[in-house]
Design a protein around this motif. Structure first.
Motif, PDB file in Angstrom:
ATOM      1  N   MET A   1       9.821 -19.698   4.781  1.00  0.00           N
ATOM      2  CA  MET A   1      10.037 -18.655   4.131  1.00  0.00           C
ATOM      3  C   MET A   1       8.819 -18.023   3.513  1.00  0.00           C
ATOM      4  O   MET A   1       8.526 -17.119   2.975  1.00  0.00           O
ATOM      5  CB  MET A   1      11.189 -18.875   3.337  1.00  0.00           C
ATOM      6  N   THR A   2       8.227 -19.241   2.729  1.00  0.00           N
ATOM      7  CA  THR A   2       6.993 -18.911   2.058  1.00  0.00           C
ATOM      8  C   THR A   2       6.150 -18.023   2.558  1.00  0.00           C
ATOM      9  O   THR A   2       5.150 -17.305   2.126  1.00  0.00           O
ATOM     10  CB  THR A   2       6.336 -20.182   1.214  1.00  0.00           C
ATOM     11  N   LYS A   3       5.827 -18.616   3.874  1.00  0.00           N
ATOM     12  CA  LYS A   3       4.747 -18.133   4.747  1.00  0.00           C
ATOM     13  C   LYS A   3       4.992 -16.423   5.097  1.00  0.00           C
ATOM     14  O   LYS A   3       3.973 -15.525   5.087  1.00  0.00           O
ATOM     15  CB  LYS A   3       4.512 -18.645   6.141  1.00  0.00           C
ATOM     16  N   PHE A   4       6.263 -16.136   5.327  1.00  0.00           N
ATOM     17  CA  PHE A   4       6.684 -14.925   5.343  1.00  0.00           C
ATOM     18  C   PHE A   4       6.470 -14.188   4.019  1.00  0.00           C
ATOM     19  O   PHE A   4       5.743 -12.792   4.372  1.00  0.00           O
ATOM     20  CB  PHE A   4       7.996 -14.894   5.910  1.00  0.00           C
ATOM     21  N   ALA A   5       6.685 -14.557   3.251  1.00  0.00           N
ATOM     22  CA  ALA A   5       6.435 -13.844   1.777  1.00  0.00           C
ATOM     23  C   ALA A   5       4.952 -13.781   1.511  1.00  0.00           C
ATOM     24  O   ALA A   5       4.570 -12.376   1.184  1.00  0.00           O
ATOM     25  CB  ALA A   5       7.121 -14.396   0.815  1.00  0.00           C
ATOM     26  N   ASN A   6       4.232 -14.472   1.934  1.00  0.00           N
ATOM     27  CA  ASN A   6       2.704 -14.603   1.845  1.00  0.00           C
ATOM     28  C   ASN A   6       2.259 -13.582   2.678  1.00  0.00           C
ATOM     29  O   ASN A   6       1.031 -12.739   2.471  1.00  0.00           O
ATOM     30  CB  ASN A   6       2.071 -15.652   2.106  1.00  0.00           C
ATOM     31  N   TYR A   7       2.577 -13.488   3.903  1.00  0.00           N
ATOM     32  CA  TYR A   7       2.201 -12.503   4.956  1.00  0.00           C
ATOM     33  C   TYR A   7       2.575 -10.944   4.395  1.00  0.00           C
ATOM     34  O   TYR A   7       1.713 -10.196   4.412  1.00  0.00           O
ATOM     35  CB  TYR A   7       3.000 -12.740   6.233  1.00  0.00           C
ATOM     36  N   ILE A   8       3.817 -10.717   3.997  1.00  0.00           N
ATOM     37  CA  ILE A   8       4.222  -9.270   3.302  1.00  0.00           C
ATOM     38  C   ILE A   8       3.172  -8.920   2.340  1.00  0.00           C
ATOM     39  O   ILE A   8       2.717  -7.844   2.048  1.00  0.00           O
ATOM     40  CB  ILE A   8       5.687  -9.320   2.989  1.00  0.00           C
ATOM     41  N   SER A   9       3.046 -10.155   1.375  1.00  0.00           N
ATOM     42  CA  SER A   9       2.307  -9.779   0.045  1.00  0.00           C
ATOM     43  C   SER A   9       0.759  -9.271   0.632  1.00  0.00           C
ATOM     44  O   SER A   9       0.109  -8.396   0.051  1.00  0.00           O
ATOM     45  CB  SER A   9       2.176 -10.804  -0.846  1.00  0.00           C
ATOM     46  N   GLU A  10       0.208 -10.009   1.672  1.00  0.00           N
ATOM     47  CA  GLU A  10      -1.272  -9.817   1.999  1.00  0.00           C
ATOM     48  C   GLU A  10      -1.243  -8.420   2.767  1.00  0.00           C
ATOM     49  O   GLU A  10      -2.285  -7.845   2.629  1.00  0.00           O
ATOM     50  CB  GLU A  10      -1.701 -11.114   2.963  1.00  0.00           C
ATOM     51  N   ALA A  11      -0.224  -8.152   3.457  1.00  0.00           N
ATOM     52  CA  ALA A  11      -0.148  -6.880   4.298  1.00  0.00           C
ATOM     53  C   ALA A  11      -0.194  -5.664   3.070  1.00  0.00           C
ATOM     54  O   ALA A  11      -0.814  -4.872   3.482  1.00  0.00           O
ATOM     55  CB  ALA A  11       1.063  -6.936   4.826  1.00  0.00           C
ATOM     56  N   PHE A  12       0.746  -5.674   1.879  1.00  0.00           N
ATOM     57  CA  PHE A  12       0.608  -4.787   1.220  1.00  0.00           C
ATOM     58  C   PHE A  12      -0.894  -4.801   0.432  1.00  0.00           C
ATOM     59  O   PHE A  12      -1.120  -3.653   0.157  1.00  0.00           O
ATOM     60  CB  PHE A  12       1.672  -5.097   0.054  1.00  0.00           C
ATOM     61  N   GLN A  13      -1.409  -5.790   0.079  1.00  0.00           N
ATOM     62  CA  GLN A  13      -2.766  -5.635  -0.642  1.00  0.00           C
ATOM     63  C   GLN A  13      -3.406  -5.020   0.460  1.00  0.00           C
ATOM     64  O   GLN A  13      -4.471  -4.480   0.206  1.00  0.00           O
ATOM     65  CB  GLN A  13      -3.033  -7.168  -0.823  1.00  0.00           C
ATOM     66  N   GLU A  14      -3.669  -5.327   1.714  1.00  0.00           N
ATOM     67  CA  GLU A  14      -4.445  -4.753   2.681  1.00  0.00           C
ATOM     68  C   GLU A  14      -4.288  -3.117   2.661  1.00  0.00           C
ATOM     69  O   GLU A  14      -5.265  -2.491   2.747  1.00  0.00           O
ATOM     70  CB  GLU A  14      -4.527  -5.407   4.045  1.00  0.00           C
ATOM     71  N   LEU A  15      -3.187  -2.904   2.809  1.00  0.00           N
ATOM     72  CA  LEU A  15      -2.759  -1.304   2.820  1.00  0.00           C
ATOM     73  C   LEU A  15      -3.374  -0.905   1.576  1.00  0.00           C
ATOM     74  O   LEU A  15      -4.076   0.446   1.648  1.00  0.00           O
ATOM     75  CB  LEU A  15      -1.266  -1.419   2.987  1.00  0.00           C
ATOM     76  N   LYS A  16      -3.097  -1.328   0.404  1.00  0.00           N
ATOM     77  CA  LYS A  16      -3.768  -0.726  -0.900  1.00  0.00           C
ATOM     78  C   LYS A  16      -5.345  -0.851  -0.916  1.00  0.00           C
ATOM     79  O   LYS A  16      -5.924   0.164  -1.490  1.00  0.00           O
ATOM     80  CB  LYS A  16      -3.194  -1.299  -2.151  1.00  0.00           C
ATOM     81  N   ALA A  17      -5.872  -1.865  -0.507  1.00  0.00           N
ATOM     82  CA  ALA A  17      -7.317  -1.830  -0.830  1.00  0.00           C
ATOM     83  C   ALA A  17      -8.282  -1.476   0.600  1.00  0.00           C
ATOM     84  O   ALA A  17      -9.334  -0.746   0.175  1.00  0.00           O
ATOM     85  CB  ALA A  17      -7.647  -3.510  -0.980  1.00  0.00           C
ATOM     86  N   ASN A  18      -7.895  -1.541   1.752  1.00  0.00           N
ATOM     87  CA  ASN A  18      -8.695  -1.239   2.804  1.00  0.00           C
ATOM     88  C   ASN A  18      -8.426  -0.194   3.702  1.00  0.00           C
ATOM     89  O   ASN A  18      -9.114   0.281   4.577  1.00  0.00           O
ATOM     90  CB  ASN A  18      -8.606  -2.629   3.662  1.00  0.00           C
ATOM     91  N   VAL A  19      -7.095   0.379   3.456  1.00  0.00           N
ATOM     92  CA  VAL A  19      -6.676   1.560   4.327  1.00  0.00           C
ATOM     93  C   VAL A  19      -7.278   3.125   3.437  1.00  0.00           C
ATOM     94  O   VAL A  19      -7.122   2.906   2.424  1.00  0.00           O
ATOM     95  CB  VAL A  19      -5.178   1.801   4.488  1.00  0.00           C
ATOM     96  N   THR A  20      -8.070   3.730   4.442  1.00  0.00           N
ATOM     97  CA  THR A  20      -8.242   4.948   3.970  1.00  0.00           C
ATOM     98  C   THR A  20      -7.135   5.899   4.269  1.00  0.00           C
ATOM     99  O   THR A  20      -6.964   6.230   5.536  1.00  0.00           O
ATOM    100  CB  THR A  20      -9.767   5.335   4.341  1.00  0.00           C
ATOM    101  N   TRP A  21      -6.688   6.456   3.226  1.00  0.00           N
ATOM    102  CA  TRP A  21      -5.668   7.493   3.507  1.00  0.00           C
ATOM    103  C   TRP A  21      -5.939   8.988   3.640  1.00  0.00           C
ATOM    104  O   TRP A  21      -6.754   9.219   2.578  1.00  0.00           O
ATOM    105  CB  TRP A  21      -4.270   7.285   2.258  1.00  0.00           C
ATOM    106  N   PRO A  22      -5.402   9.844   4.446  1.00  0.00           N
ATOM    107  CA  PRO A  22      -5.944  11.170   4.442  1.00  0.00           C
ATOM    108  C   PRO A  22      -5.399  12.051   3.351  1.00  0.00           C
ATOM    109  O   PRO A  22      -4.455  11.291   2.658  1.00  0.00           O
ATOM    110  CB  PRO A  22      -5.246  11.631   5.831  1.00  0.00           C
TER     111      PRO A  22
END
Length: 64
Positions: A1-22
């Protein structure tokens, strides 16, 4: 379960930091383009469908 929570956390971090929103104006413009294309495509599909209906009616009337 820790791996899943870590995956979700990293996914949100990537969306906030690396995605260019129009920009909002671009989102609105592209939404209108997609809506217009959808209406035009639906009308074309309806037209082709009606063409086939008429063709099949004519074909079966000939067979009578």
């Amino acid at each position: 379960m820790t791996k899943f929570a870590n995956y979700i956390s990293e996914a949100f971090q990537e969306l906030k930091a690396n995605v260019t929103w129009p920009e909002w104006a671009e989102v609105q413009r592209l939404t209108i383009v997609v809506a217009l294309f959808s209406v035009i495509f639906a009308l074309l599909t309806y037209g082709v469908d009606q063409l086939f209906v008429k063709a099949l009616e004519g074909f079966f009337n000939i067979l009578k």
